[in-house]
Scaffold this motif. Structure first.
Motif, short mmCIF file in Angstrom:
data_model
loop_
_atom_site.label_atom_id
_atom_site.label_comp_id
_atom_site.label_asym_id
_atom_site.label_seq_id
_atom_site.Cartn_x
_atom_site.Cartn_y
_atom_site.Cartn_z
N VAL A 65 0.84 -1.20 0.00
CA VAL A 65 0.00 0.00 0.00
C VAL A 65 0.88 1.25 0.00
CG1 VAL A 65 -1.64 1.32 1.39
CG2 VAL A 65 -1.98 -1.13 1.06
N ASN A 66 1.96 1.24 0.76
CA ASN A 66 2.86 2.40 0.80
C ASN A 66 3.46 2.69 -0.58
OD1 ASN A 66 2.44 2.93 3.47
ND2 ASN A 66 4.27 1.89 4.20
N ALA A 67 3.68 1.63 -1.36
CA ALA A 67 4.26 1.84 -2.69
C ALA A 67 3.31 2.63 -3.59
CB ALA A 67 4.59 0.50 -3.33
N LEU A 68 2.03 2.66 -3.22
CA LEU A 68 1.07 3.46 -3.99
C LEU A 68 1.08 4.92 -3.54
CD1 LEU A 68 -1.97 1.01 -3.96
CD2 LEU A 68 -0.34 1.38 -5.83
N ILE A 69 1.38 5.14 -2.27
CA ILE A 69 1.31 6.49 -1.71
C ILE A 69 2.64 7.22 -1.86
CG2 ILE A 69 0.87 7.80 0.42
CD1 ILE A 69 -0.92 5.49 1.35
N TYR A 70 3.73 6.49 -1.70
CA TYR A 70 5.06 7.10 -1.74
C TYR A 70 5.82 6.58 -2.96
CZ TYR A 70 3.98 7.62 3.25
OH TYR A 70 3.38 7.89 4.46
N GLU A 71 6.53 7.44 -3.62
CA GLU A 71 7.36 6.97 -4.73
C GLU A 71 8.76 6.67 -4.25
OE1 GLU A 71 6.48 7.72 -9.08
OE2 GLU A 71 6.43 9.68 -8.12
N ARG A 72 9.42 5.80 -4.98
CA ARG A 72 10.77 5.37 -4.61
C ARG A 72 11.72 5.75 -5.74
NH1 ARG A 72 9.62 -0.88 -3.19
NH2 ARG A 72 9.40 -1.12 -5.43
N LEU A 73 12.99 5.72 -5.44
CA LEU A 73 13.97 6.09 -6.48
C LEU A 73 13.99 5.05 -7.59
CD1 LEU A 73 16.94 7.41 -4.29
CD2 LEU A 73 15.32 8.75 -5.65
N VAL A 74 13.82 3.77 -7.23
CA VAL A 74 13.87 2.73 -8.26
C VAL A 74 12.64 1.82 -8.17
CG1 VAL A 74 16.41 2.66 -8.22
CG2 VAL A 74 15.12 1.05 -6.83
N GLU A 75 12.34 1.21 -9.27
CA GLU A 75 11.38 0.11 -9.32
C GLU A 75 12.13 -1.08 -9.91
OE1 GLU A 75 8.50 -0.04 -7.97
OE2 GLU A 75 8.32 2.07 -7.41
N PHE A 76 11.41 -2.16 -10.19
CA PHE A 76 12.09 -3.37 -10.69
C PHE A 76 11.37 -3.89 -11.93
CE2 PHE A 76 13.21 -2.94 -6.29
CZ PHE A 76 14.55 -3.27 -6.28
N ASP A 77 12.18 -4.46 -12.83
CA ASP A 77 11.57 -5.07 -14.02
C ASP A 77 11.29 -6.56 -13.75
OD1 ASP A 77 13.95 -6.41 -14.26
OD2 ASP A 77 14.65 -5.31 -16.02
N ALA A 78 10.88 -7.26 -14.78
CA ALA A 78 10.49 -8.66 -14.60
C ALA A 78 11.66 -9.55 -14.20
CB ALA A 78 9.86 -9.19 -15.89
N GLN A 79 12.88 -9.10 -14.48
CA GLN A 79 14.07 -9.87 -14.08
C GLN A 79 14.60 -9.42 -12.72
OE1 GLN A 79 13.98 -8.76 -17.55
NE2 GLN A 79 13.02 -10.77 -17.77
N SER A 80 13.81 -8.60 -12.03
CA SER A 80 14.20 -8.04 -10.72
C SER A 80 15.41 -7.11 -10.84
CB SER A 80 14.51 -9.14 -9.70
OG SER A 80 13.36 -9.89 -9.45
N MET A 81 15.63 -6.56 -12.01
CA MET A 81 16.68 -5.55 -12.18
C MET A 81 16.09 -4.19 -11.81
SD MET A 81 19.64 -6.59 -13.40
CE MET A 81 20.44 -5.67 -14.68
N PRO A 82 16.85 -3.39 -11.07
CA PRO A 82 16.33 -2.06 -10.74
C PRO A 82 16.24 -1.19 -11.99
CG PRO A 82 18.60 -2.31 -10.00
CD PRO A 82 18.16 -3.65 -10.49
N ILE A 83 15.15 -0.45 -12.07
CA ILE A 83 14.99 0.48 -13.20
C ILE A 83 14.65 1.85 -12.62
CG2 ILE A 83 14.35 -1.15 -15.02
CD1 ILE A 83 11.42 -0.66 -14.32
N ALA A 87 19.58 -1.33 -6.37
CA ALA A 87 18.44 -2.16 -5.94
C ALA A 87 18.09 -1.93 -4.47
CB ALA A 87 18.76 -3.63 -6.16
N ARG A 88 18.97 -1.24 -3.76
CA ARG A 88 18.68 -0.97 -2.34
C ARG A 88 17.91 0.34 -2.14
NH1 ARG A 88 22.11 -4.64 0.05
NH2 ARG A 88 24.00 -5.08 -1.12
N LEU A 89 17.75 1.10 -3.24
CA LEU A 89 17.13 2.43 -3.09
C LEU A 89 15.61 2.34 -3.19
CD1 LEU A 89 19.75 4.40 -5.23
CD2 LEU A 89 19.59 4.23 -2.73
N THR A 90 15.04 1.61 -2.27
CA THR A 90 13.60 1.33 -2.37
C THR A 90 12.77 2.00 -1.27
OG1 THR A 90 13.99 -0.67 -1.08
CG2 THR A 90 13.96 -0.92 -3.46
N LEU A 91 13.36 2.95 -0.59
CA LEU A 91 12.58 3.64 0.44
C LEU A 91 11.59 4.61 -0.20
CD1 LEU A 91 15.25 4.73 3.09
CD2 LEU A 91 13.46 3.01 3.38
N GLY A 92 10.38 4.65 0.33
CA GLY A 92 9.44 5.67 -0.11
C GLY A 92 9.93 7.03 0.40
N ILE A 93 9.91 8.02 -0.48
CA ILE A 93 10.47 9.33 -0.10
C ILE A 93 9.40 10.18 0.58
CG2 ILE A 93 11.61 11.41 -0.96
CD1 ILE A 93 13.25 8.78 -1.23
N VAL A 94 9.78 10.75 1.71
CA VAL A 94 8.86 11.62 2.46
C VAL A 94 9.47 13.02 2.55
CG1 VAL A 94 7.83 9.75 3.80
CG2 VAL A 94 9.87 10.86 4.66
#
Lengths: 495, 310
Positions: free
Chosen positions: A47-65, A148-155
């Motif tokens: 749910v937080n991933a919908l409210i907060y954006e993160r620096l990276v997301e992941f593709d189908a191979q779990s590579m950060p994009i 791949a570690r930059l997945t914190l939602g930014i506040v």
């Protein structure tokens, strides 16, 4: 009498599913924490991933994009993230700048704040925001998978400074903005693009969640449905069911310090004694795929070529005989699992299958915290658990390195093997993703031989929704990002 | 009566203290660590220790007990380890829902149990009796986790009369109250039948009838009033259970009550919340049972006199 009839009629009339234009999404567990700096449970993270954006997301191979920002590795220990343009804004209208990114990461890294995410970020030595668009991350050591570690939602930095309680009043820059949380079981958000209200409703009982879906009290739900309920839903008119391969990895773990299970032959006998195909077909209704290793084959460091142990009861009995067990001296083992009814059912099936090769299994099921405490303390012979949401291959260090025995890591089976340690360290020191992937694949082959785990299966993700909803595409990690694009094309929103 | 009340009050306080202490000790003895649950496995050992220190979980157990009781005596329940929400707020959100469901369940039970019990007792051995007791047997035998979904399937999905689950308006109360009330009605109706049959065989009932009183007066004024005593005890006990939170019914109907909060907090090892919930539940039990004893004493002077004599 007429008064009673009138009251009943009014009651019944007031009991039709509400059609106020809100989409209702059923959850199995309530999001515990709406502050992304602290949230760890799957429901909160999704749910937080919908409210907060993160620096990276992941593709189908779990590579950060890139998401909020794109990165450049200026040196192996210096990453620069540049925020995308046009600039994002928080839901209160303030622009999202690199200061907010810096403040969010600094907060998590400060030990005083006891963030559960600090452990994954301790490789960061220093964070500097030279201007409003860029953030520099300086690392203590090279780390090719650092993005791949930059997945914190930014506040917002301003709200961090003022001690804002994001748990009560979340404020991010994601595609959905927080509206209200009337109680723990209900959370309302609004899709920013078109002001579409969406309400997350927690319904723990899967049967009741299905009944709510049938009656139109919720429009969508995803996962945490028993296979028989999924089959039931597939037979119902007006309901769409979508399955997609998942990455949640289930395994049977061994206590490698146990005198019996420390013998590889016994572990292989158990691996060959479990008919995973039958379990997947009959128990899961086909909604799972066999696993050969912790990472799914499509993962950038995964492989589909890992040797697998097919069901071979004769071979299993032979291995047990070689280990000194047979009809006159049956092997007796205990198997710990949680008290979840479905997990207990799975345990009984495995118990029955192993009985056929001459192993007597005693099942011990406990509430989650007790079970988990026992596993971490090494008080078990066999146990089954799942790894959920694995994206980064550095999980191998936590799970299989000899320095990762609990509480230092998650090597619950106390697997200690110098060659496995060497492969993990070689992978970590690889200077490119290709080099890392090479060693991680070798490691998976080696683990497949050593069998500290019996890989069981990857559970499918299952979505069920009213057939007026269109465009719901299940994400590989089971997040709810599809809600950004889903459309309602039915007659009314409720049914 | 005052002596009787003071004795009850003193034993009630002892019970509350004992329950709270036992729960505190048991919670800390069973495996499972809130710090592990909060930080996850990948947390650094230093971070775990820091959090353990911040939460006071690194103190000796006796000191934790003293601190905890000190806080409770000041009515300072603290905050949840997980949601960081003040526990008073969490309880305040849950208590009204629990009371609402408990009273509604009790009302359903009383409305069903009295007619059924009286009917069965007055028509002993008849079809009415067998019918009422069959209902009672079914009510006792069908567990709430089965009864709840059955009611939902019939009344919500097939007939569309009531919401499936959730707490939104009066209509959403009907099915959970029926689920709870049916089971309780089954127990009560059996008790009412048994005690009424016993009372109806007493000499004073024969005397009342011999005096020419109407059957209604005999039943309602003489027999039922005396048959009520054990029933009131049972109602008191059951009301205490209901106010402690009907965990299964709350889970089936997604009812945001105290029972669910307690169970969830136990699973998460959220010690302060569990302690506050258990304290509240034990106080509720004790208050309800003390009130029951007082009502019992008021209804039956022999109990007061016996208490005074002893």
């Amino acid at each position: 009498m007429w008064l009673i009839v009138a009251l009943c009629a009014a009651l019944v009339a007031g009991c039709q599913p509400r059609d106020d234009g809100t989409w209702r999404f059923g959850l199995a567990s309530a999001p515990l924490n709406l502050d992304p700096r602290f949230a760890t449970d799957a429901s909160s993270v999704r749910v937080n991933a919908l409210i907060y954006e993160r620096l990276v997301e992941f593709d189908a191979q779990s590579m950060p994009i890139p998401s909020l920002g794109a990165w450049d590795a200026l040196t192996p220990t210096h990453y620069r993230v540049t925020l995308r343009t046009p600039r994002d804004v928080f839901h209160n209208g303030e622009p999202l700048t690199s200061r907010d990114v810096e403040a969010t990461y600094r907060f998590v890294l400060d030990p005083v704040n006891s963030s559960p995410h600090r452990g994954a970020l301790t490789i960061i030595d220093k964070i500097v925001a030279p201007n409003d668009e860029q953030v520099d991350f300086f690392l203590t050591a090279p780390d090719p998978i650092f993005p791949a570690r930059l997945t914190l939602g930014i506040v917002p930095a301003r709200l961090i400074a003022s001690g804002h309680r994001f748990q009560n009043s979340p404020l991010g820059s994601g595609p959905f903005k927080f509206a209200e949380r009337p109680d723990e079981n209900r959370l309302r958000v609004i899709r920013s693009a078109d002001n579409q209200p969406v309400e997350f409703i927690t319904v723990k009982d899967p049967t009741v969640r299905v009944l709510k879906l049938l009656r139109g009290e919720i429009g969508m739900t995803q996962n945490d449905l028993q296979p028989e309920l999924v089959r039931y839903l597939e037979d119902q008119g007006g309901i769409d069911v979508i399955r997609a391969p998942g990455t949640n990895f289930s395994y049977l773990g061994f206590n490698m310090q146990d005198p019996v299970l420390s013998r590889r032959g016994v572990r292989e006998a158990i691996a060959r004694g479990i008919d995973r195909n039958a379990i997947i077909q009959h128990m899961w209704g086909g909604a799972a795929r066999r696993a050969g290793a912790l990472l799914p084959p499509e993962h950038w460091a995964g492989t589909a070529d890992v040797p697998n142990y097919d069901y071979d009861p004769e071979g299993a009995r032979r291995l047990l005989k070689q280990a000194g067990y047979g009809a006159d001296k049956p092997l007796k083992l205990t198997y710990k699992t949680s008290s979840d009814a479905f997990r207990v059912r799975l345990a009984t099936i495995i118990q029955d299958q192993l009985k056929r090769i001459g192993i007597d299994i005693e099942i011990q099921s406990y509430d989650w915290a007790t079970f988990y405490g026992d596993i971490k303390a090494g008080r078990f012979q066999l146990f089954s658990l799942s790894w959920v949401g694995v994206k980064s291959p550095d999980i191998f260090r936590y799970v299989f390195h000899s320095q990762s025995f609990p509480p230092e890591g998650a090597n619950r089976g106390r697997f200690s093997d110098s060659h496995a340690d060497y492969l993990i360290e070689a992978a970590e020191q690889g200077l490119s993703l290709e080099e890392q992937a090479h060693y991680y694949r070798l490691l998976q082959f080696y683990l497949s031989y050593q069998l500290p785990y019996v890989p069981l299966w990857f559970e499918d993700h299952v979505y069920a929704g009213r057939d007026g909803f269109r465009g719901y595409a299940i994400a590989p990690d089971g997040n709810f990002s599809a809600l950004r694009d889903v459309l309602w094309v039915g007659k009314t929103h409720a049914d | 009566m005052i002596g009787f009340f003071l004795t009850r009050l003193f034993s009630a306080l002892l019970v509350v203290f004992g329950v709270t202490l036992i729960v505190f000790l048991l919670l800390h003895l069973v495996p499972g660590d809130p710090v592990e649950v909060m930080l996850g496995e990948m947390a650094q050992p230093a971070d775990r220790e820091a959090l353990r220190h911040a939460l006071g979980l690194d103190l000796p157990l006796w000191q934790q007990v003293l601190n905890s009781f000190g806080q409770l005596l000041r009515f300072d329940f603290g905050q949840s380890l997980f949601t960081k929400q003040p526990i008073v707020e969490m309880l305040a959100e849950r208590i009204p829902a629990t009371v609402q469901l408990a009273l509604a369940g009790l009302a359903v039970a009383l409305v069903l149990a009295f007619p059924l019990g009286i009917l069965a007792a007055l028509n002993r051995g008849s079809r009415w009796d067998y019918g009422a007791m069959t209902f009672s047997l079914l009510g006792v035998s069908i567990p709430n986790f089965w009864m709840g979904p059955l009611l939902i399937l019939f009344f919500s999905v097939m007939l569309g009369w009531f919401p499936v689950s959730g707490k939104e308006g009066f209509a959403s109360l009907v099915l959970p109250a029926l689920t709870l009330g049916t089971a309780l009605a089954a127990i009560l109706s059996r008790m009412i039948r048994a005690t009424l049959i016993e009372v109806l065989g007493e000499d004073y009932i024969r005397t009342a009838r011999a005096k020419g009183m109407s059957e209604a007066v005999v039943i309602l004024r003489h027999a039922l009033r005396n048959a009520l005593l054990p029933t009131i005890t049972l109602i008191g006990l059951q009301l205490g259970t209901l106010l402690a939170g009907a965990v299964i019914t709350e889970a089936v109907f997604s009812w945001p009550g105290l029972g669910q909060l307690t169970i969830d907090s136990i699973h998460r090892r959220d010690y302060p919340v569990v302690q506050a919930c258990i304290l509240l539940i034990s106080v509720t039990y004790v208050v309800v049972n003390t009130l029951t004893d007082l009502v019992y004493g008021w209804l039956d002077p022999r109990i007061r006199l016996a208490g005074r004599a002893s």
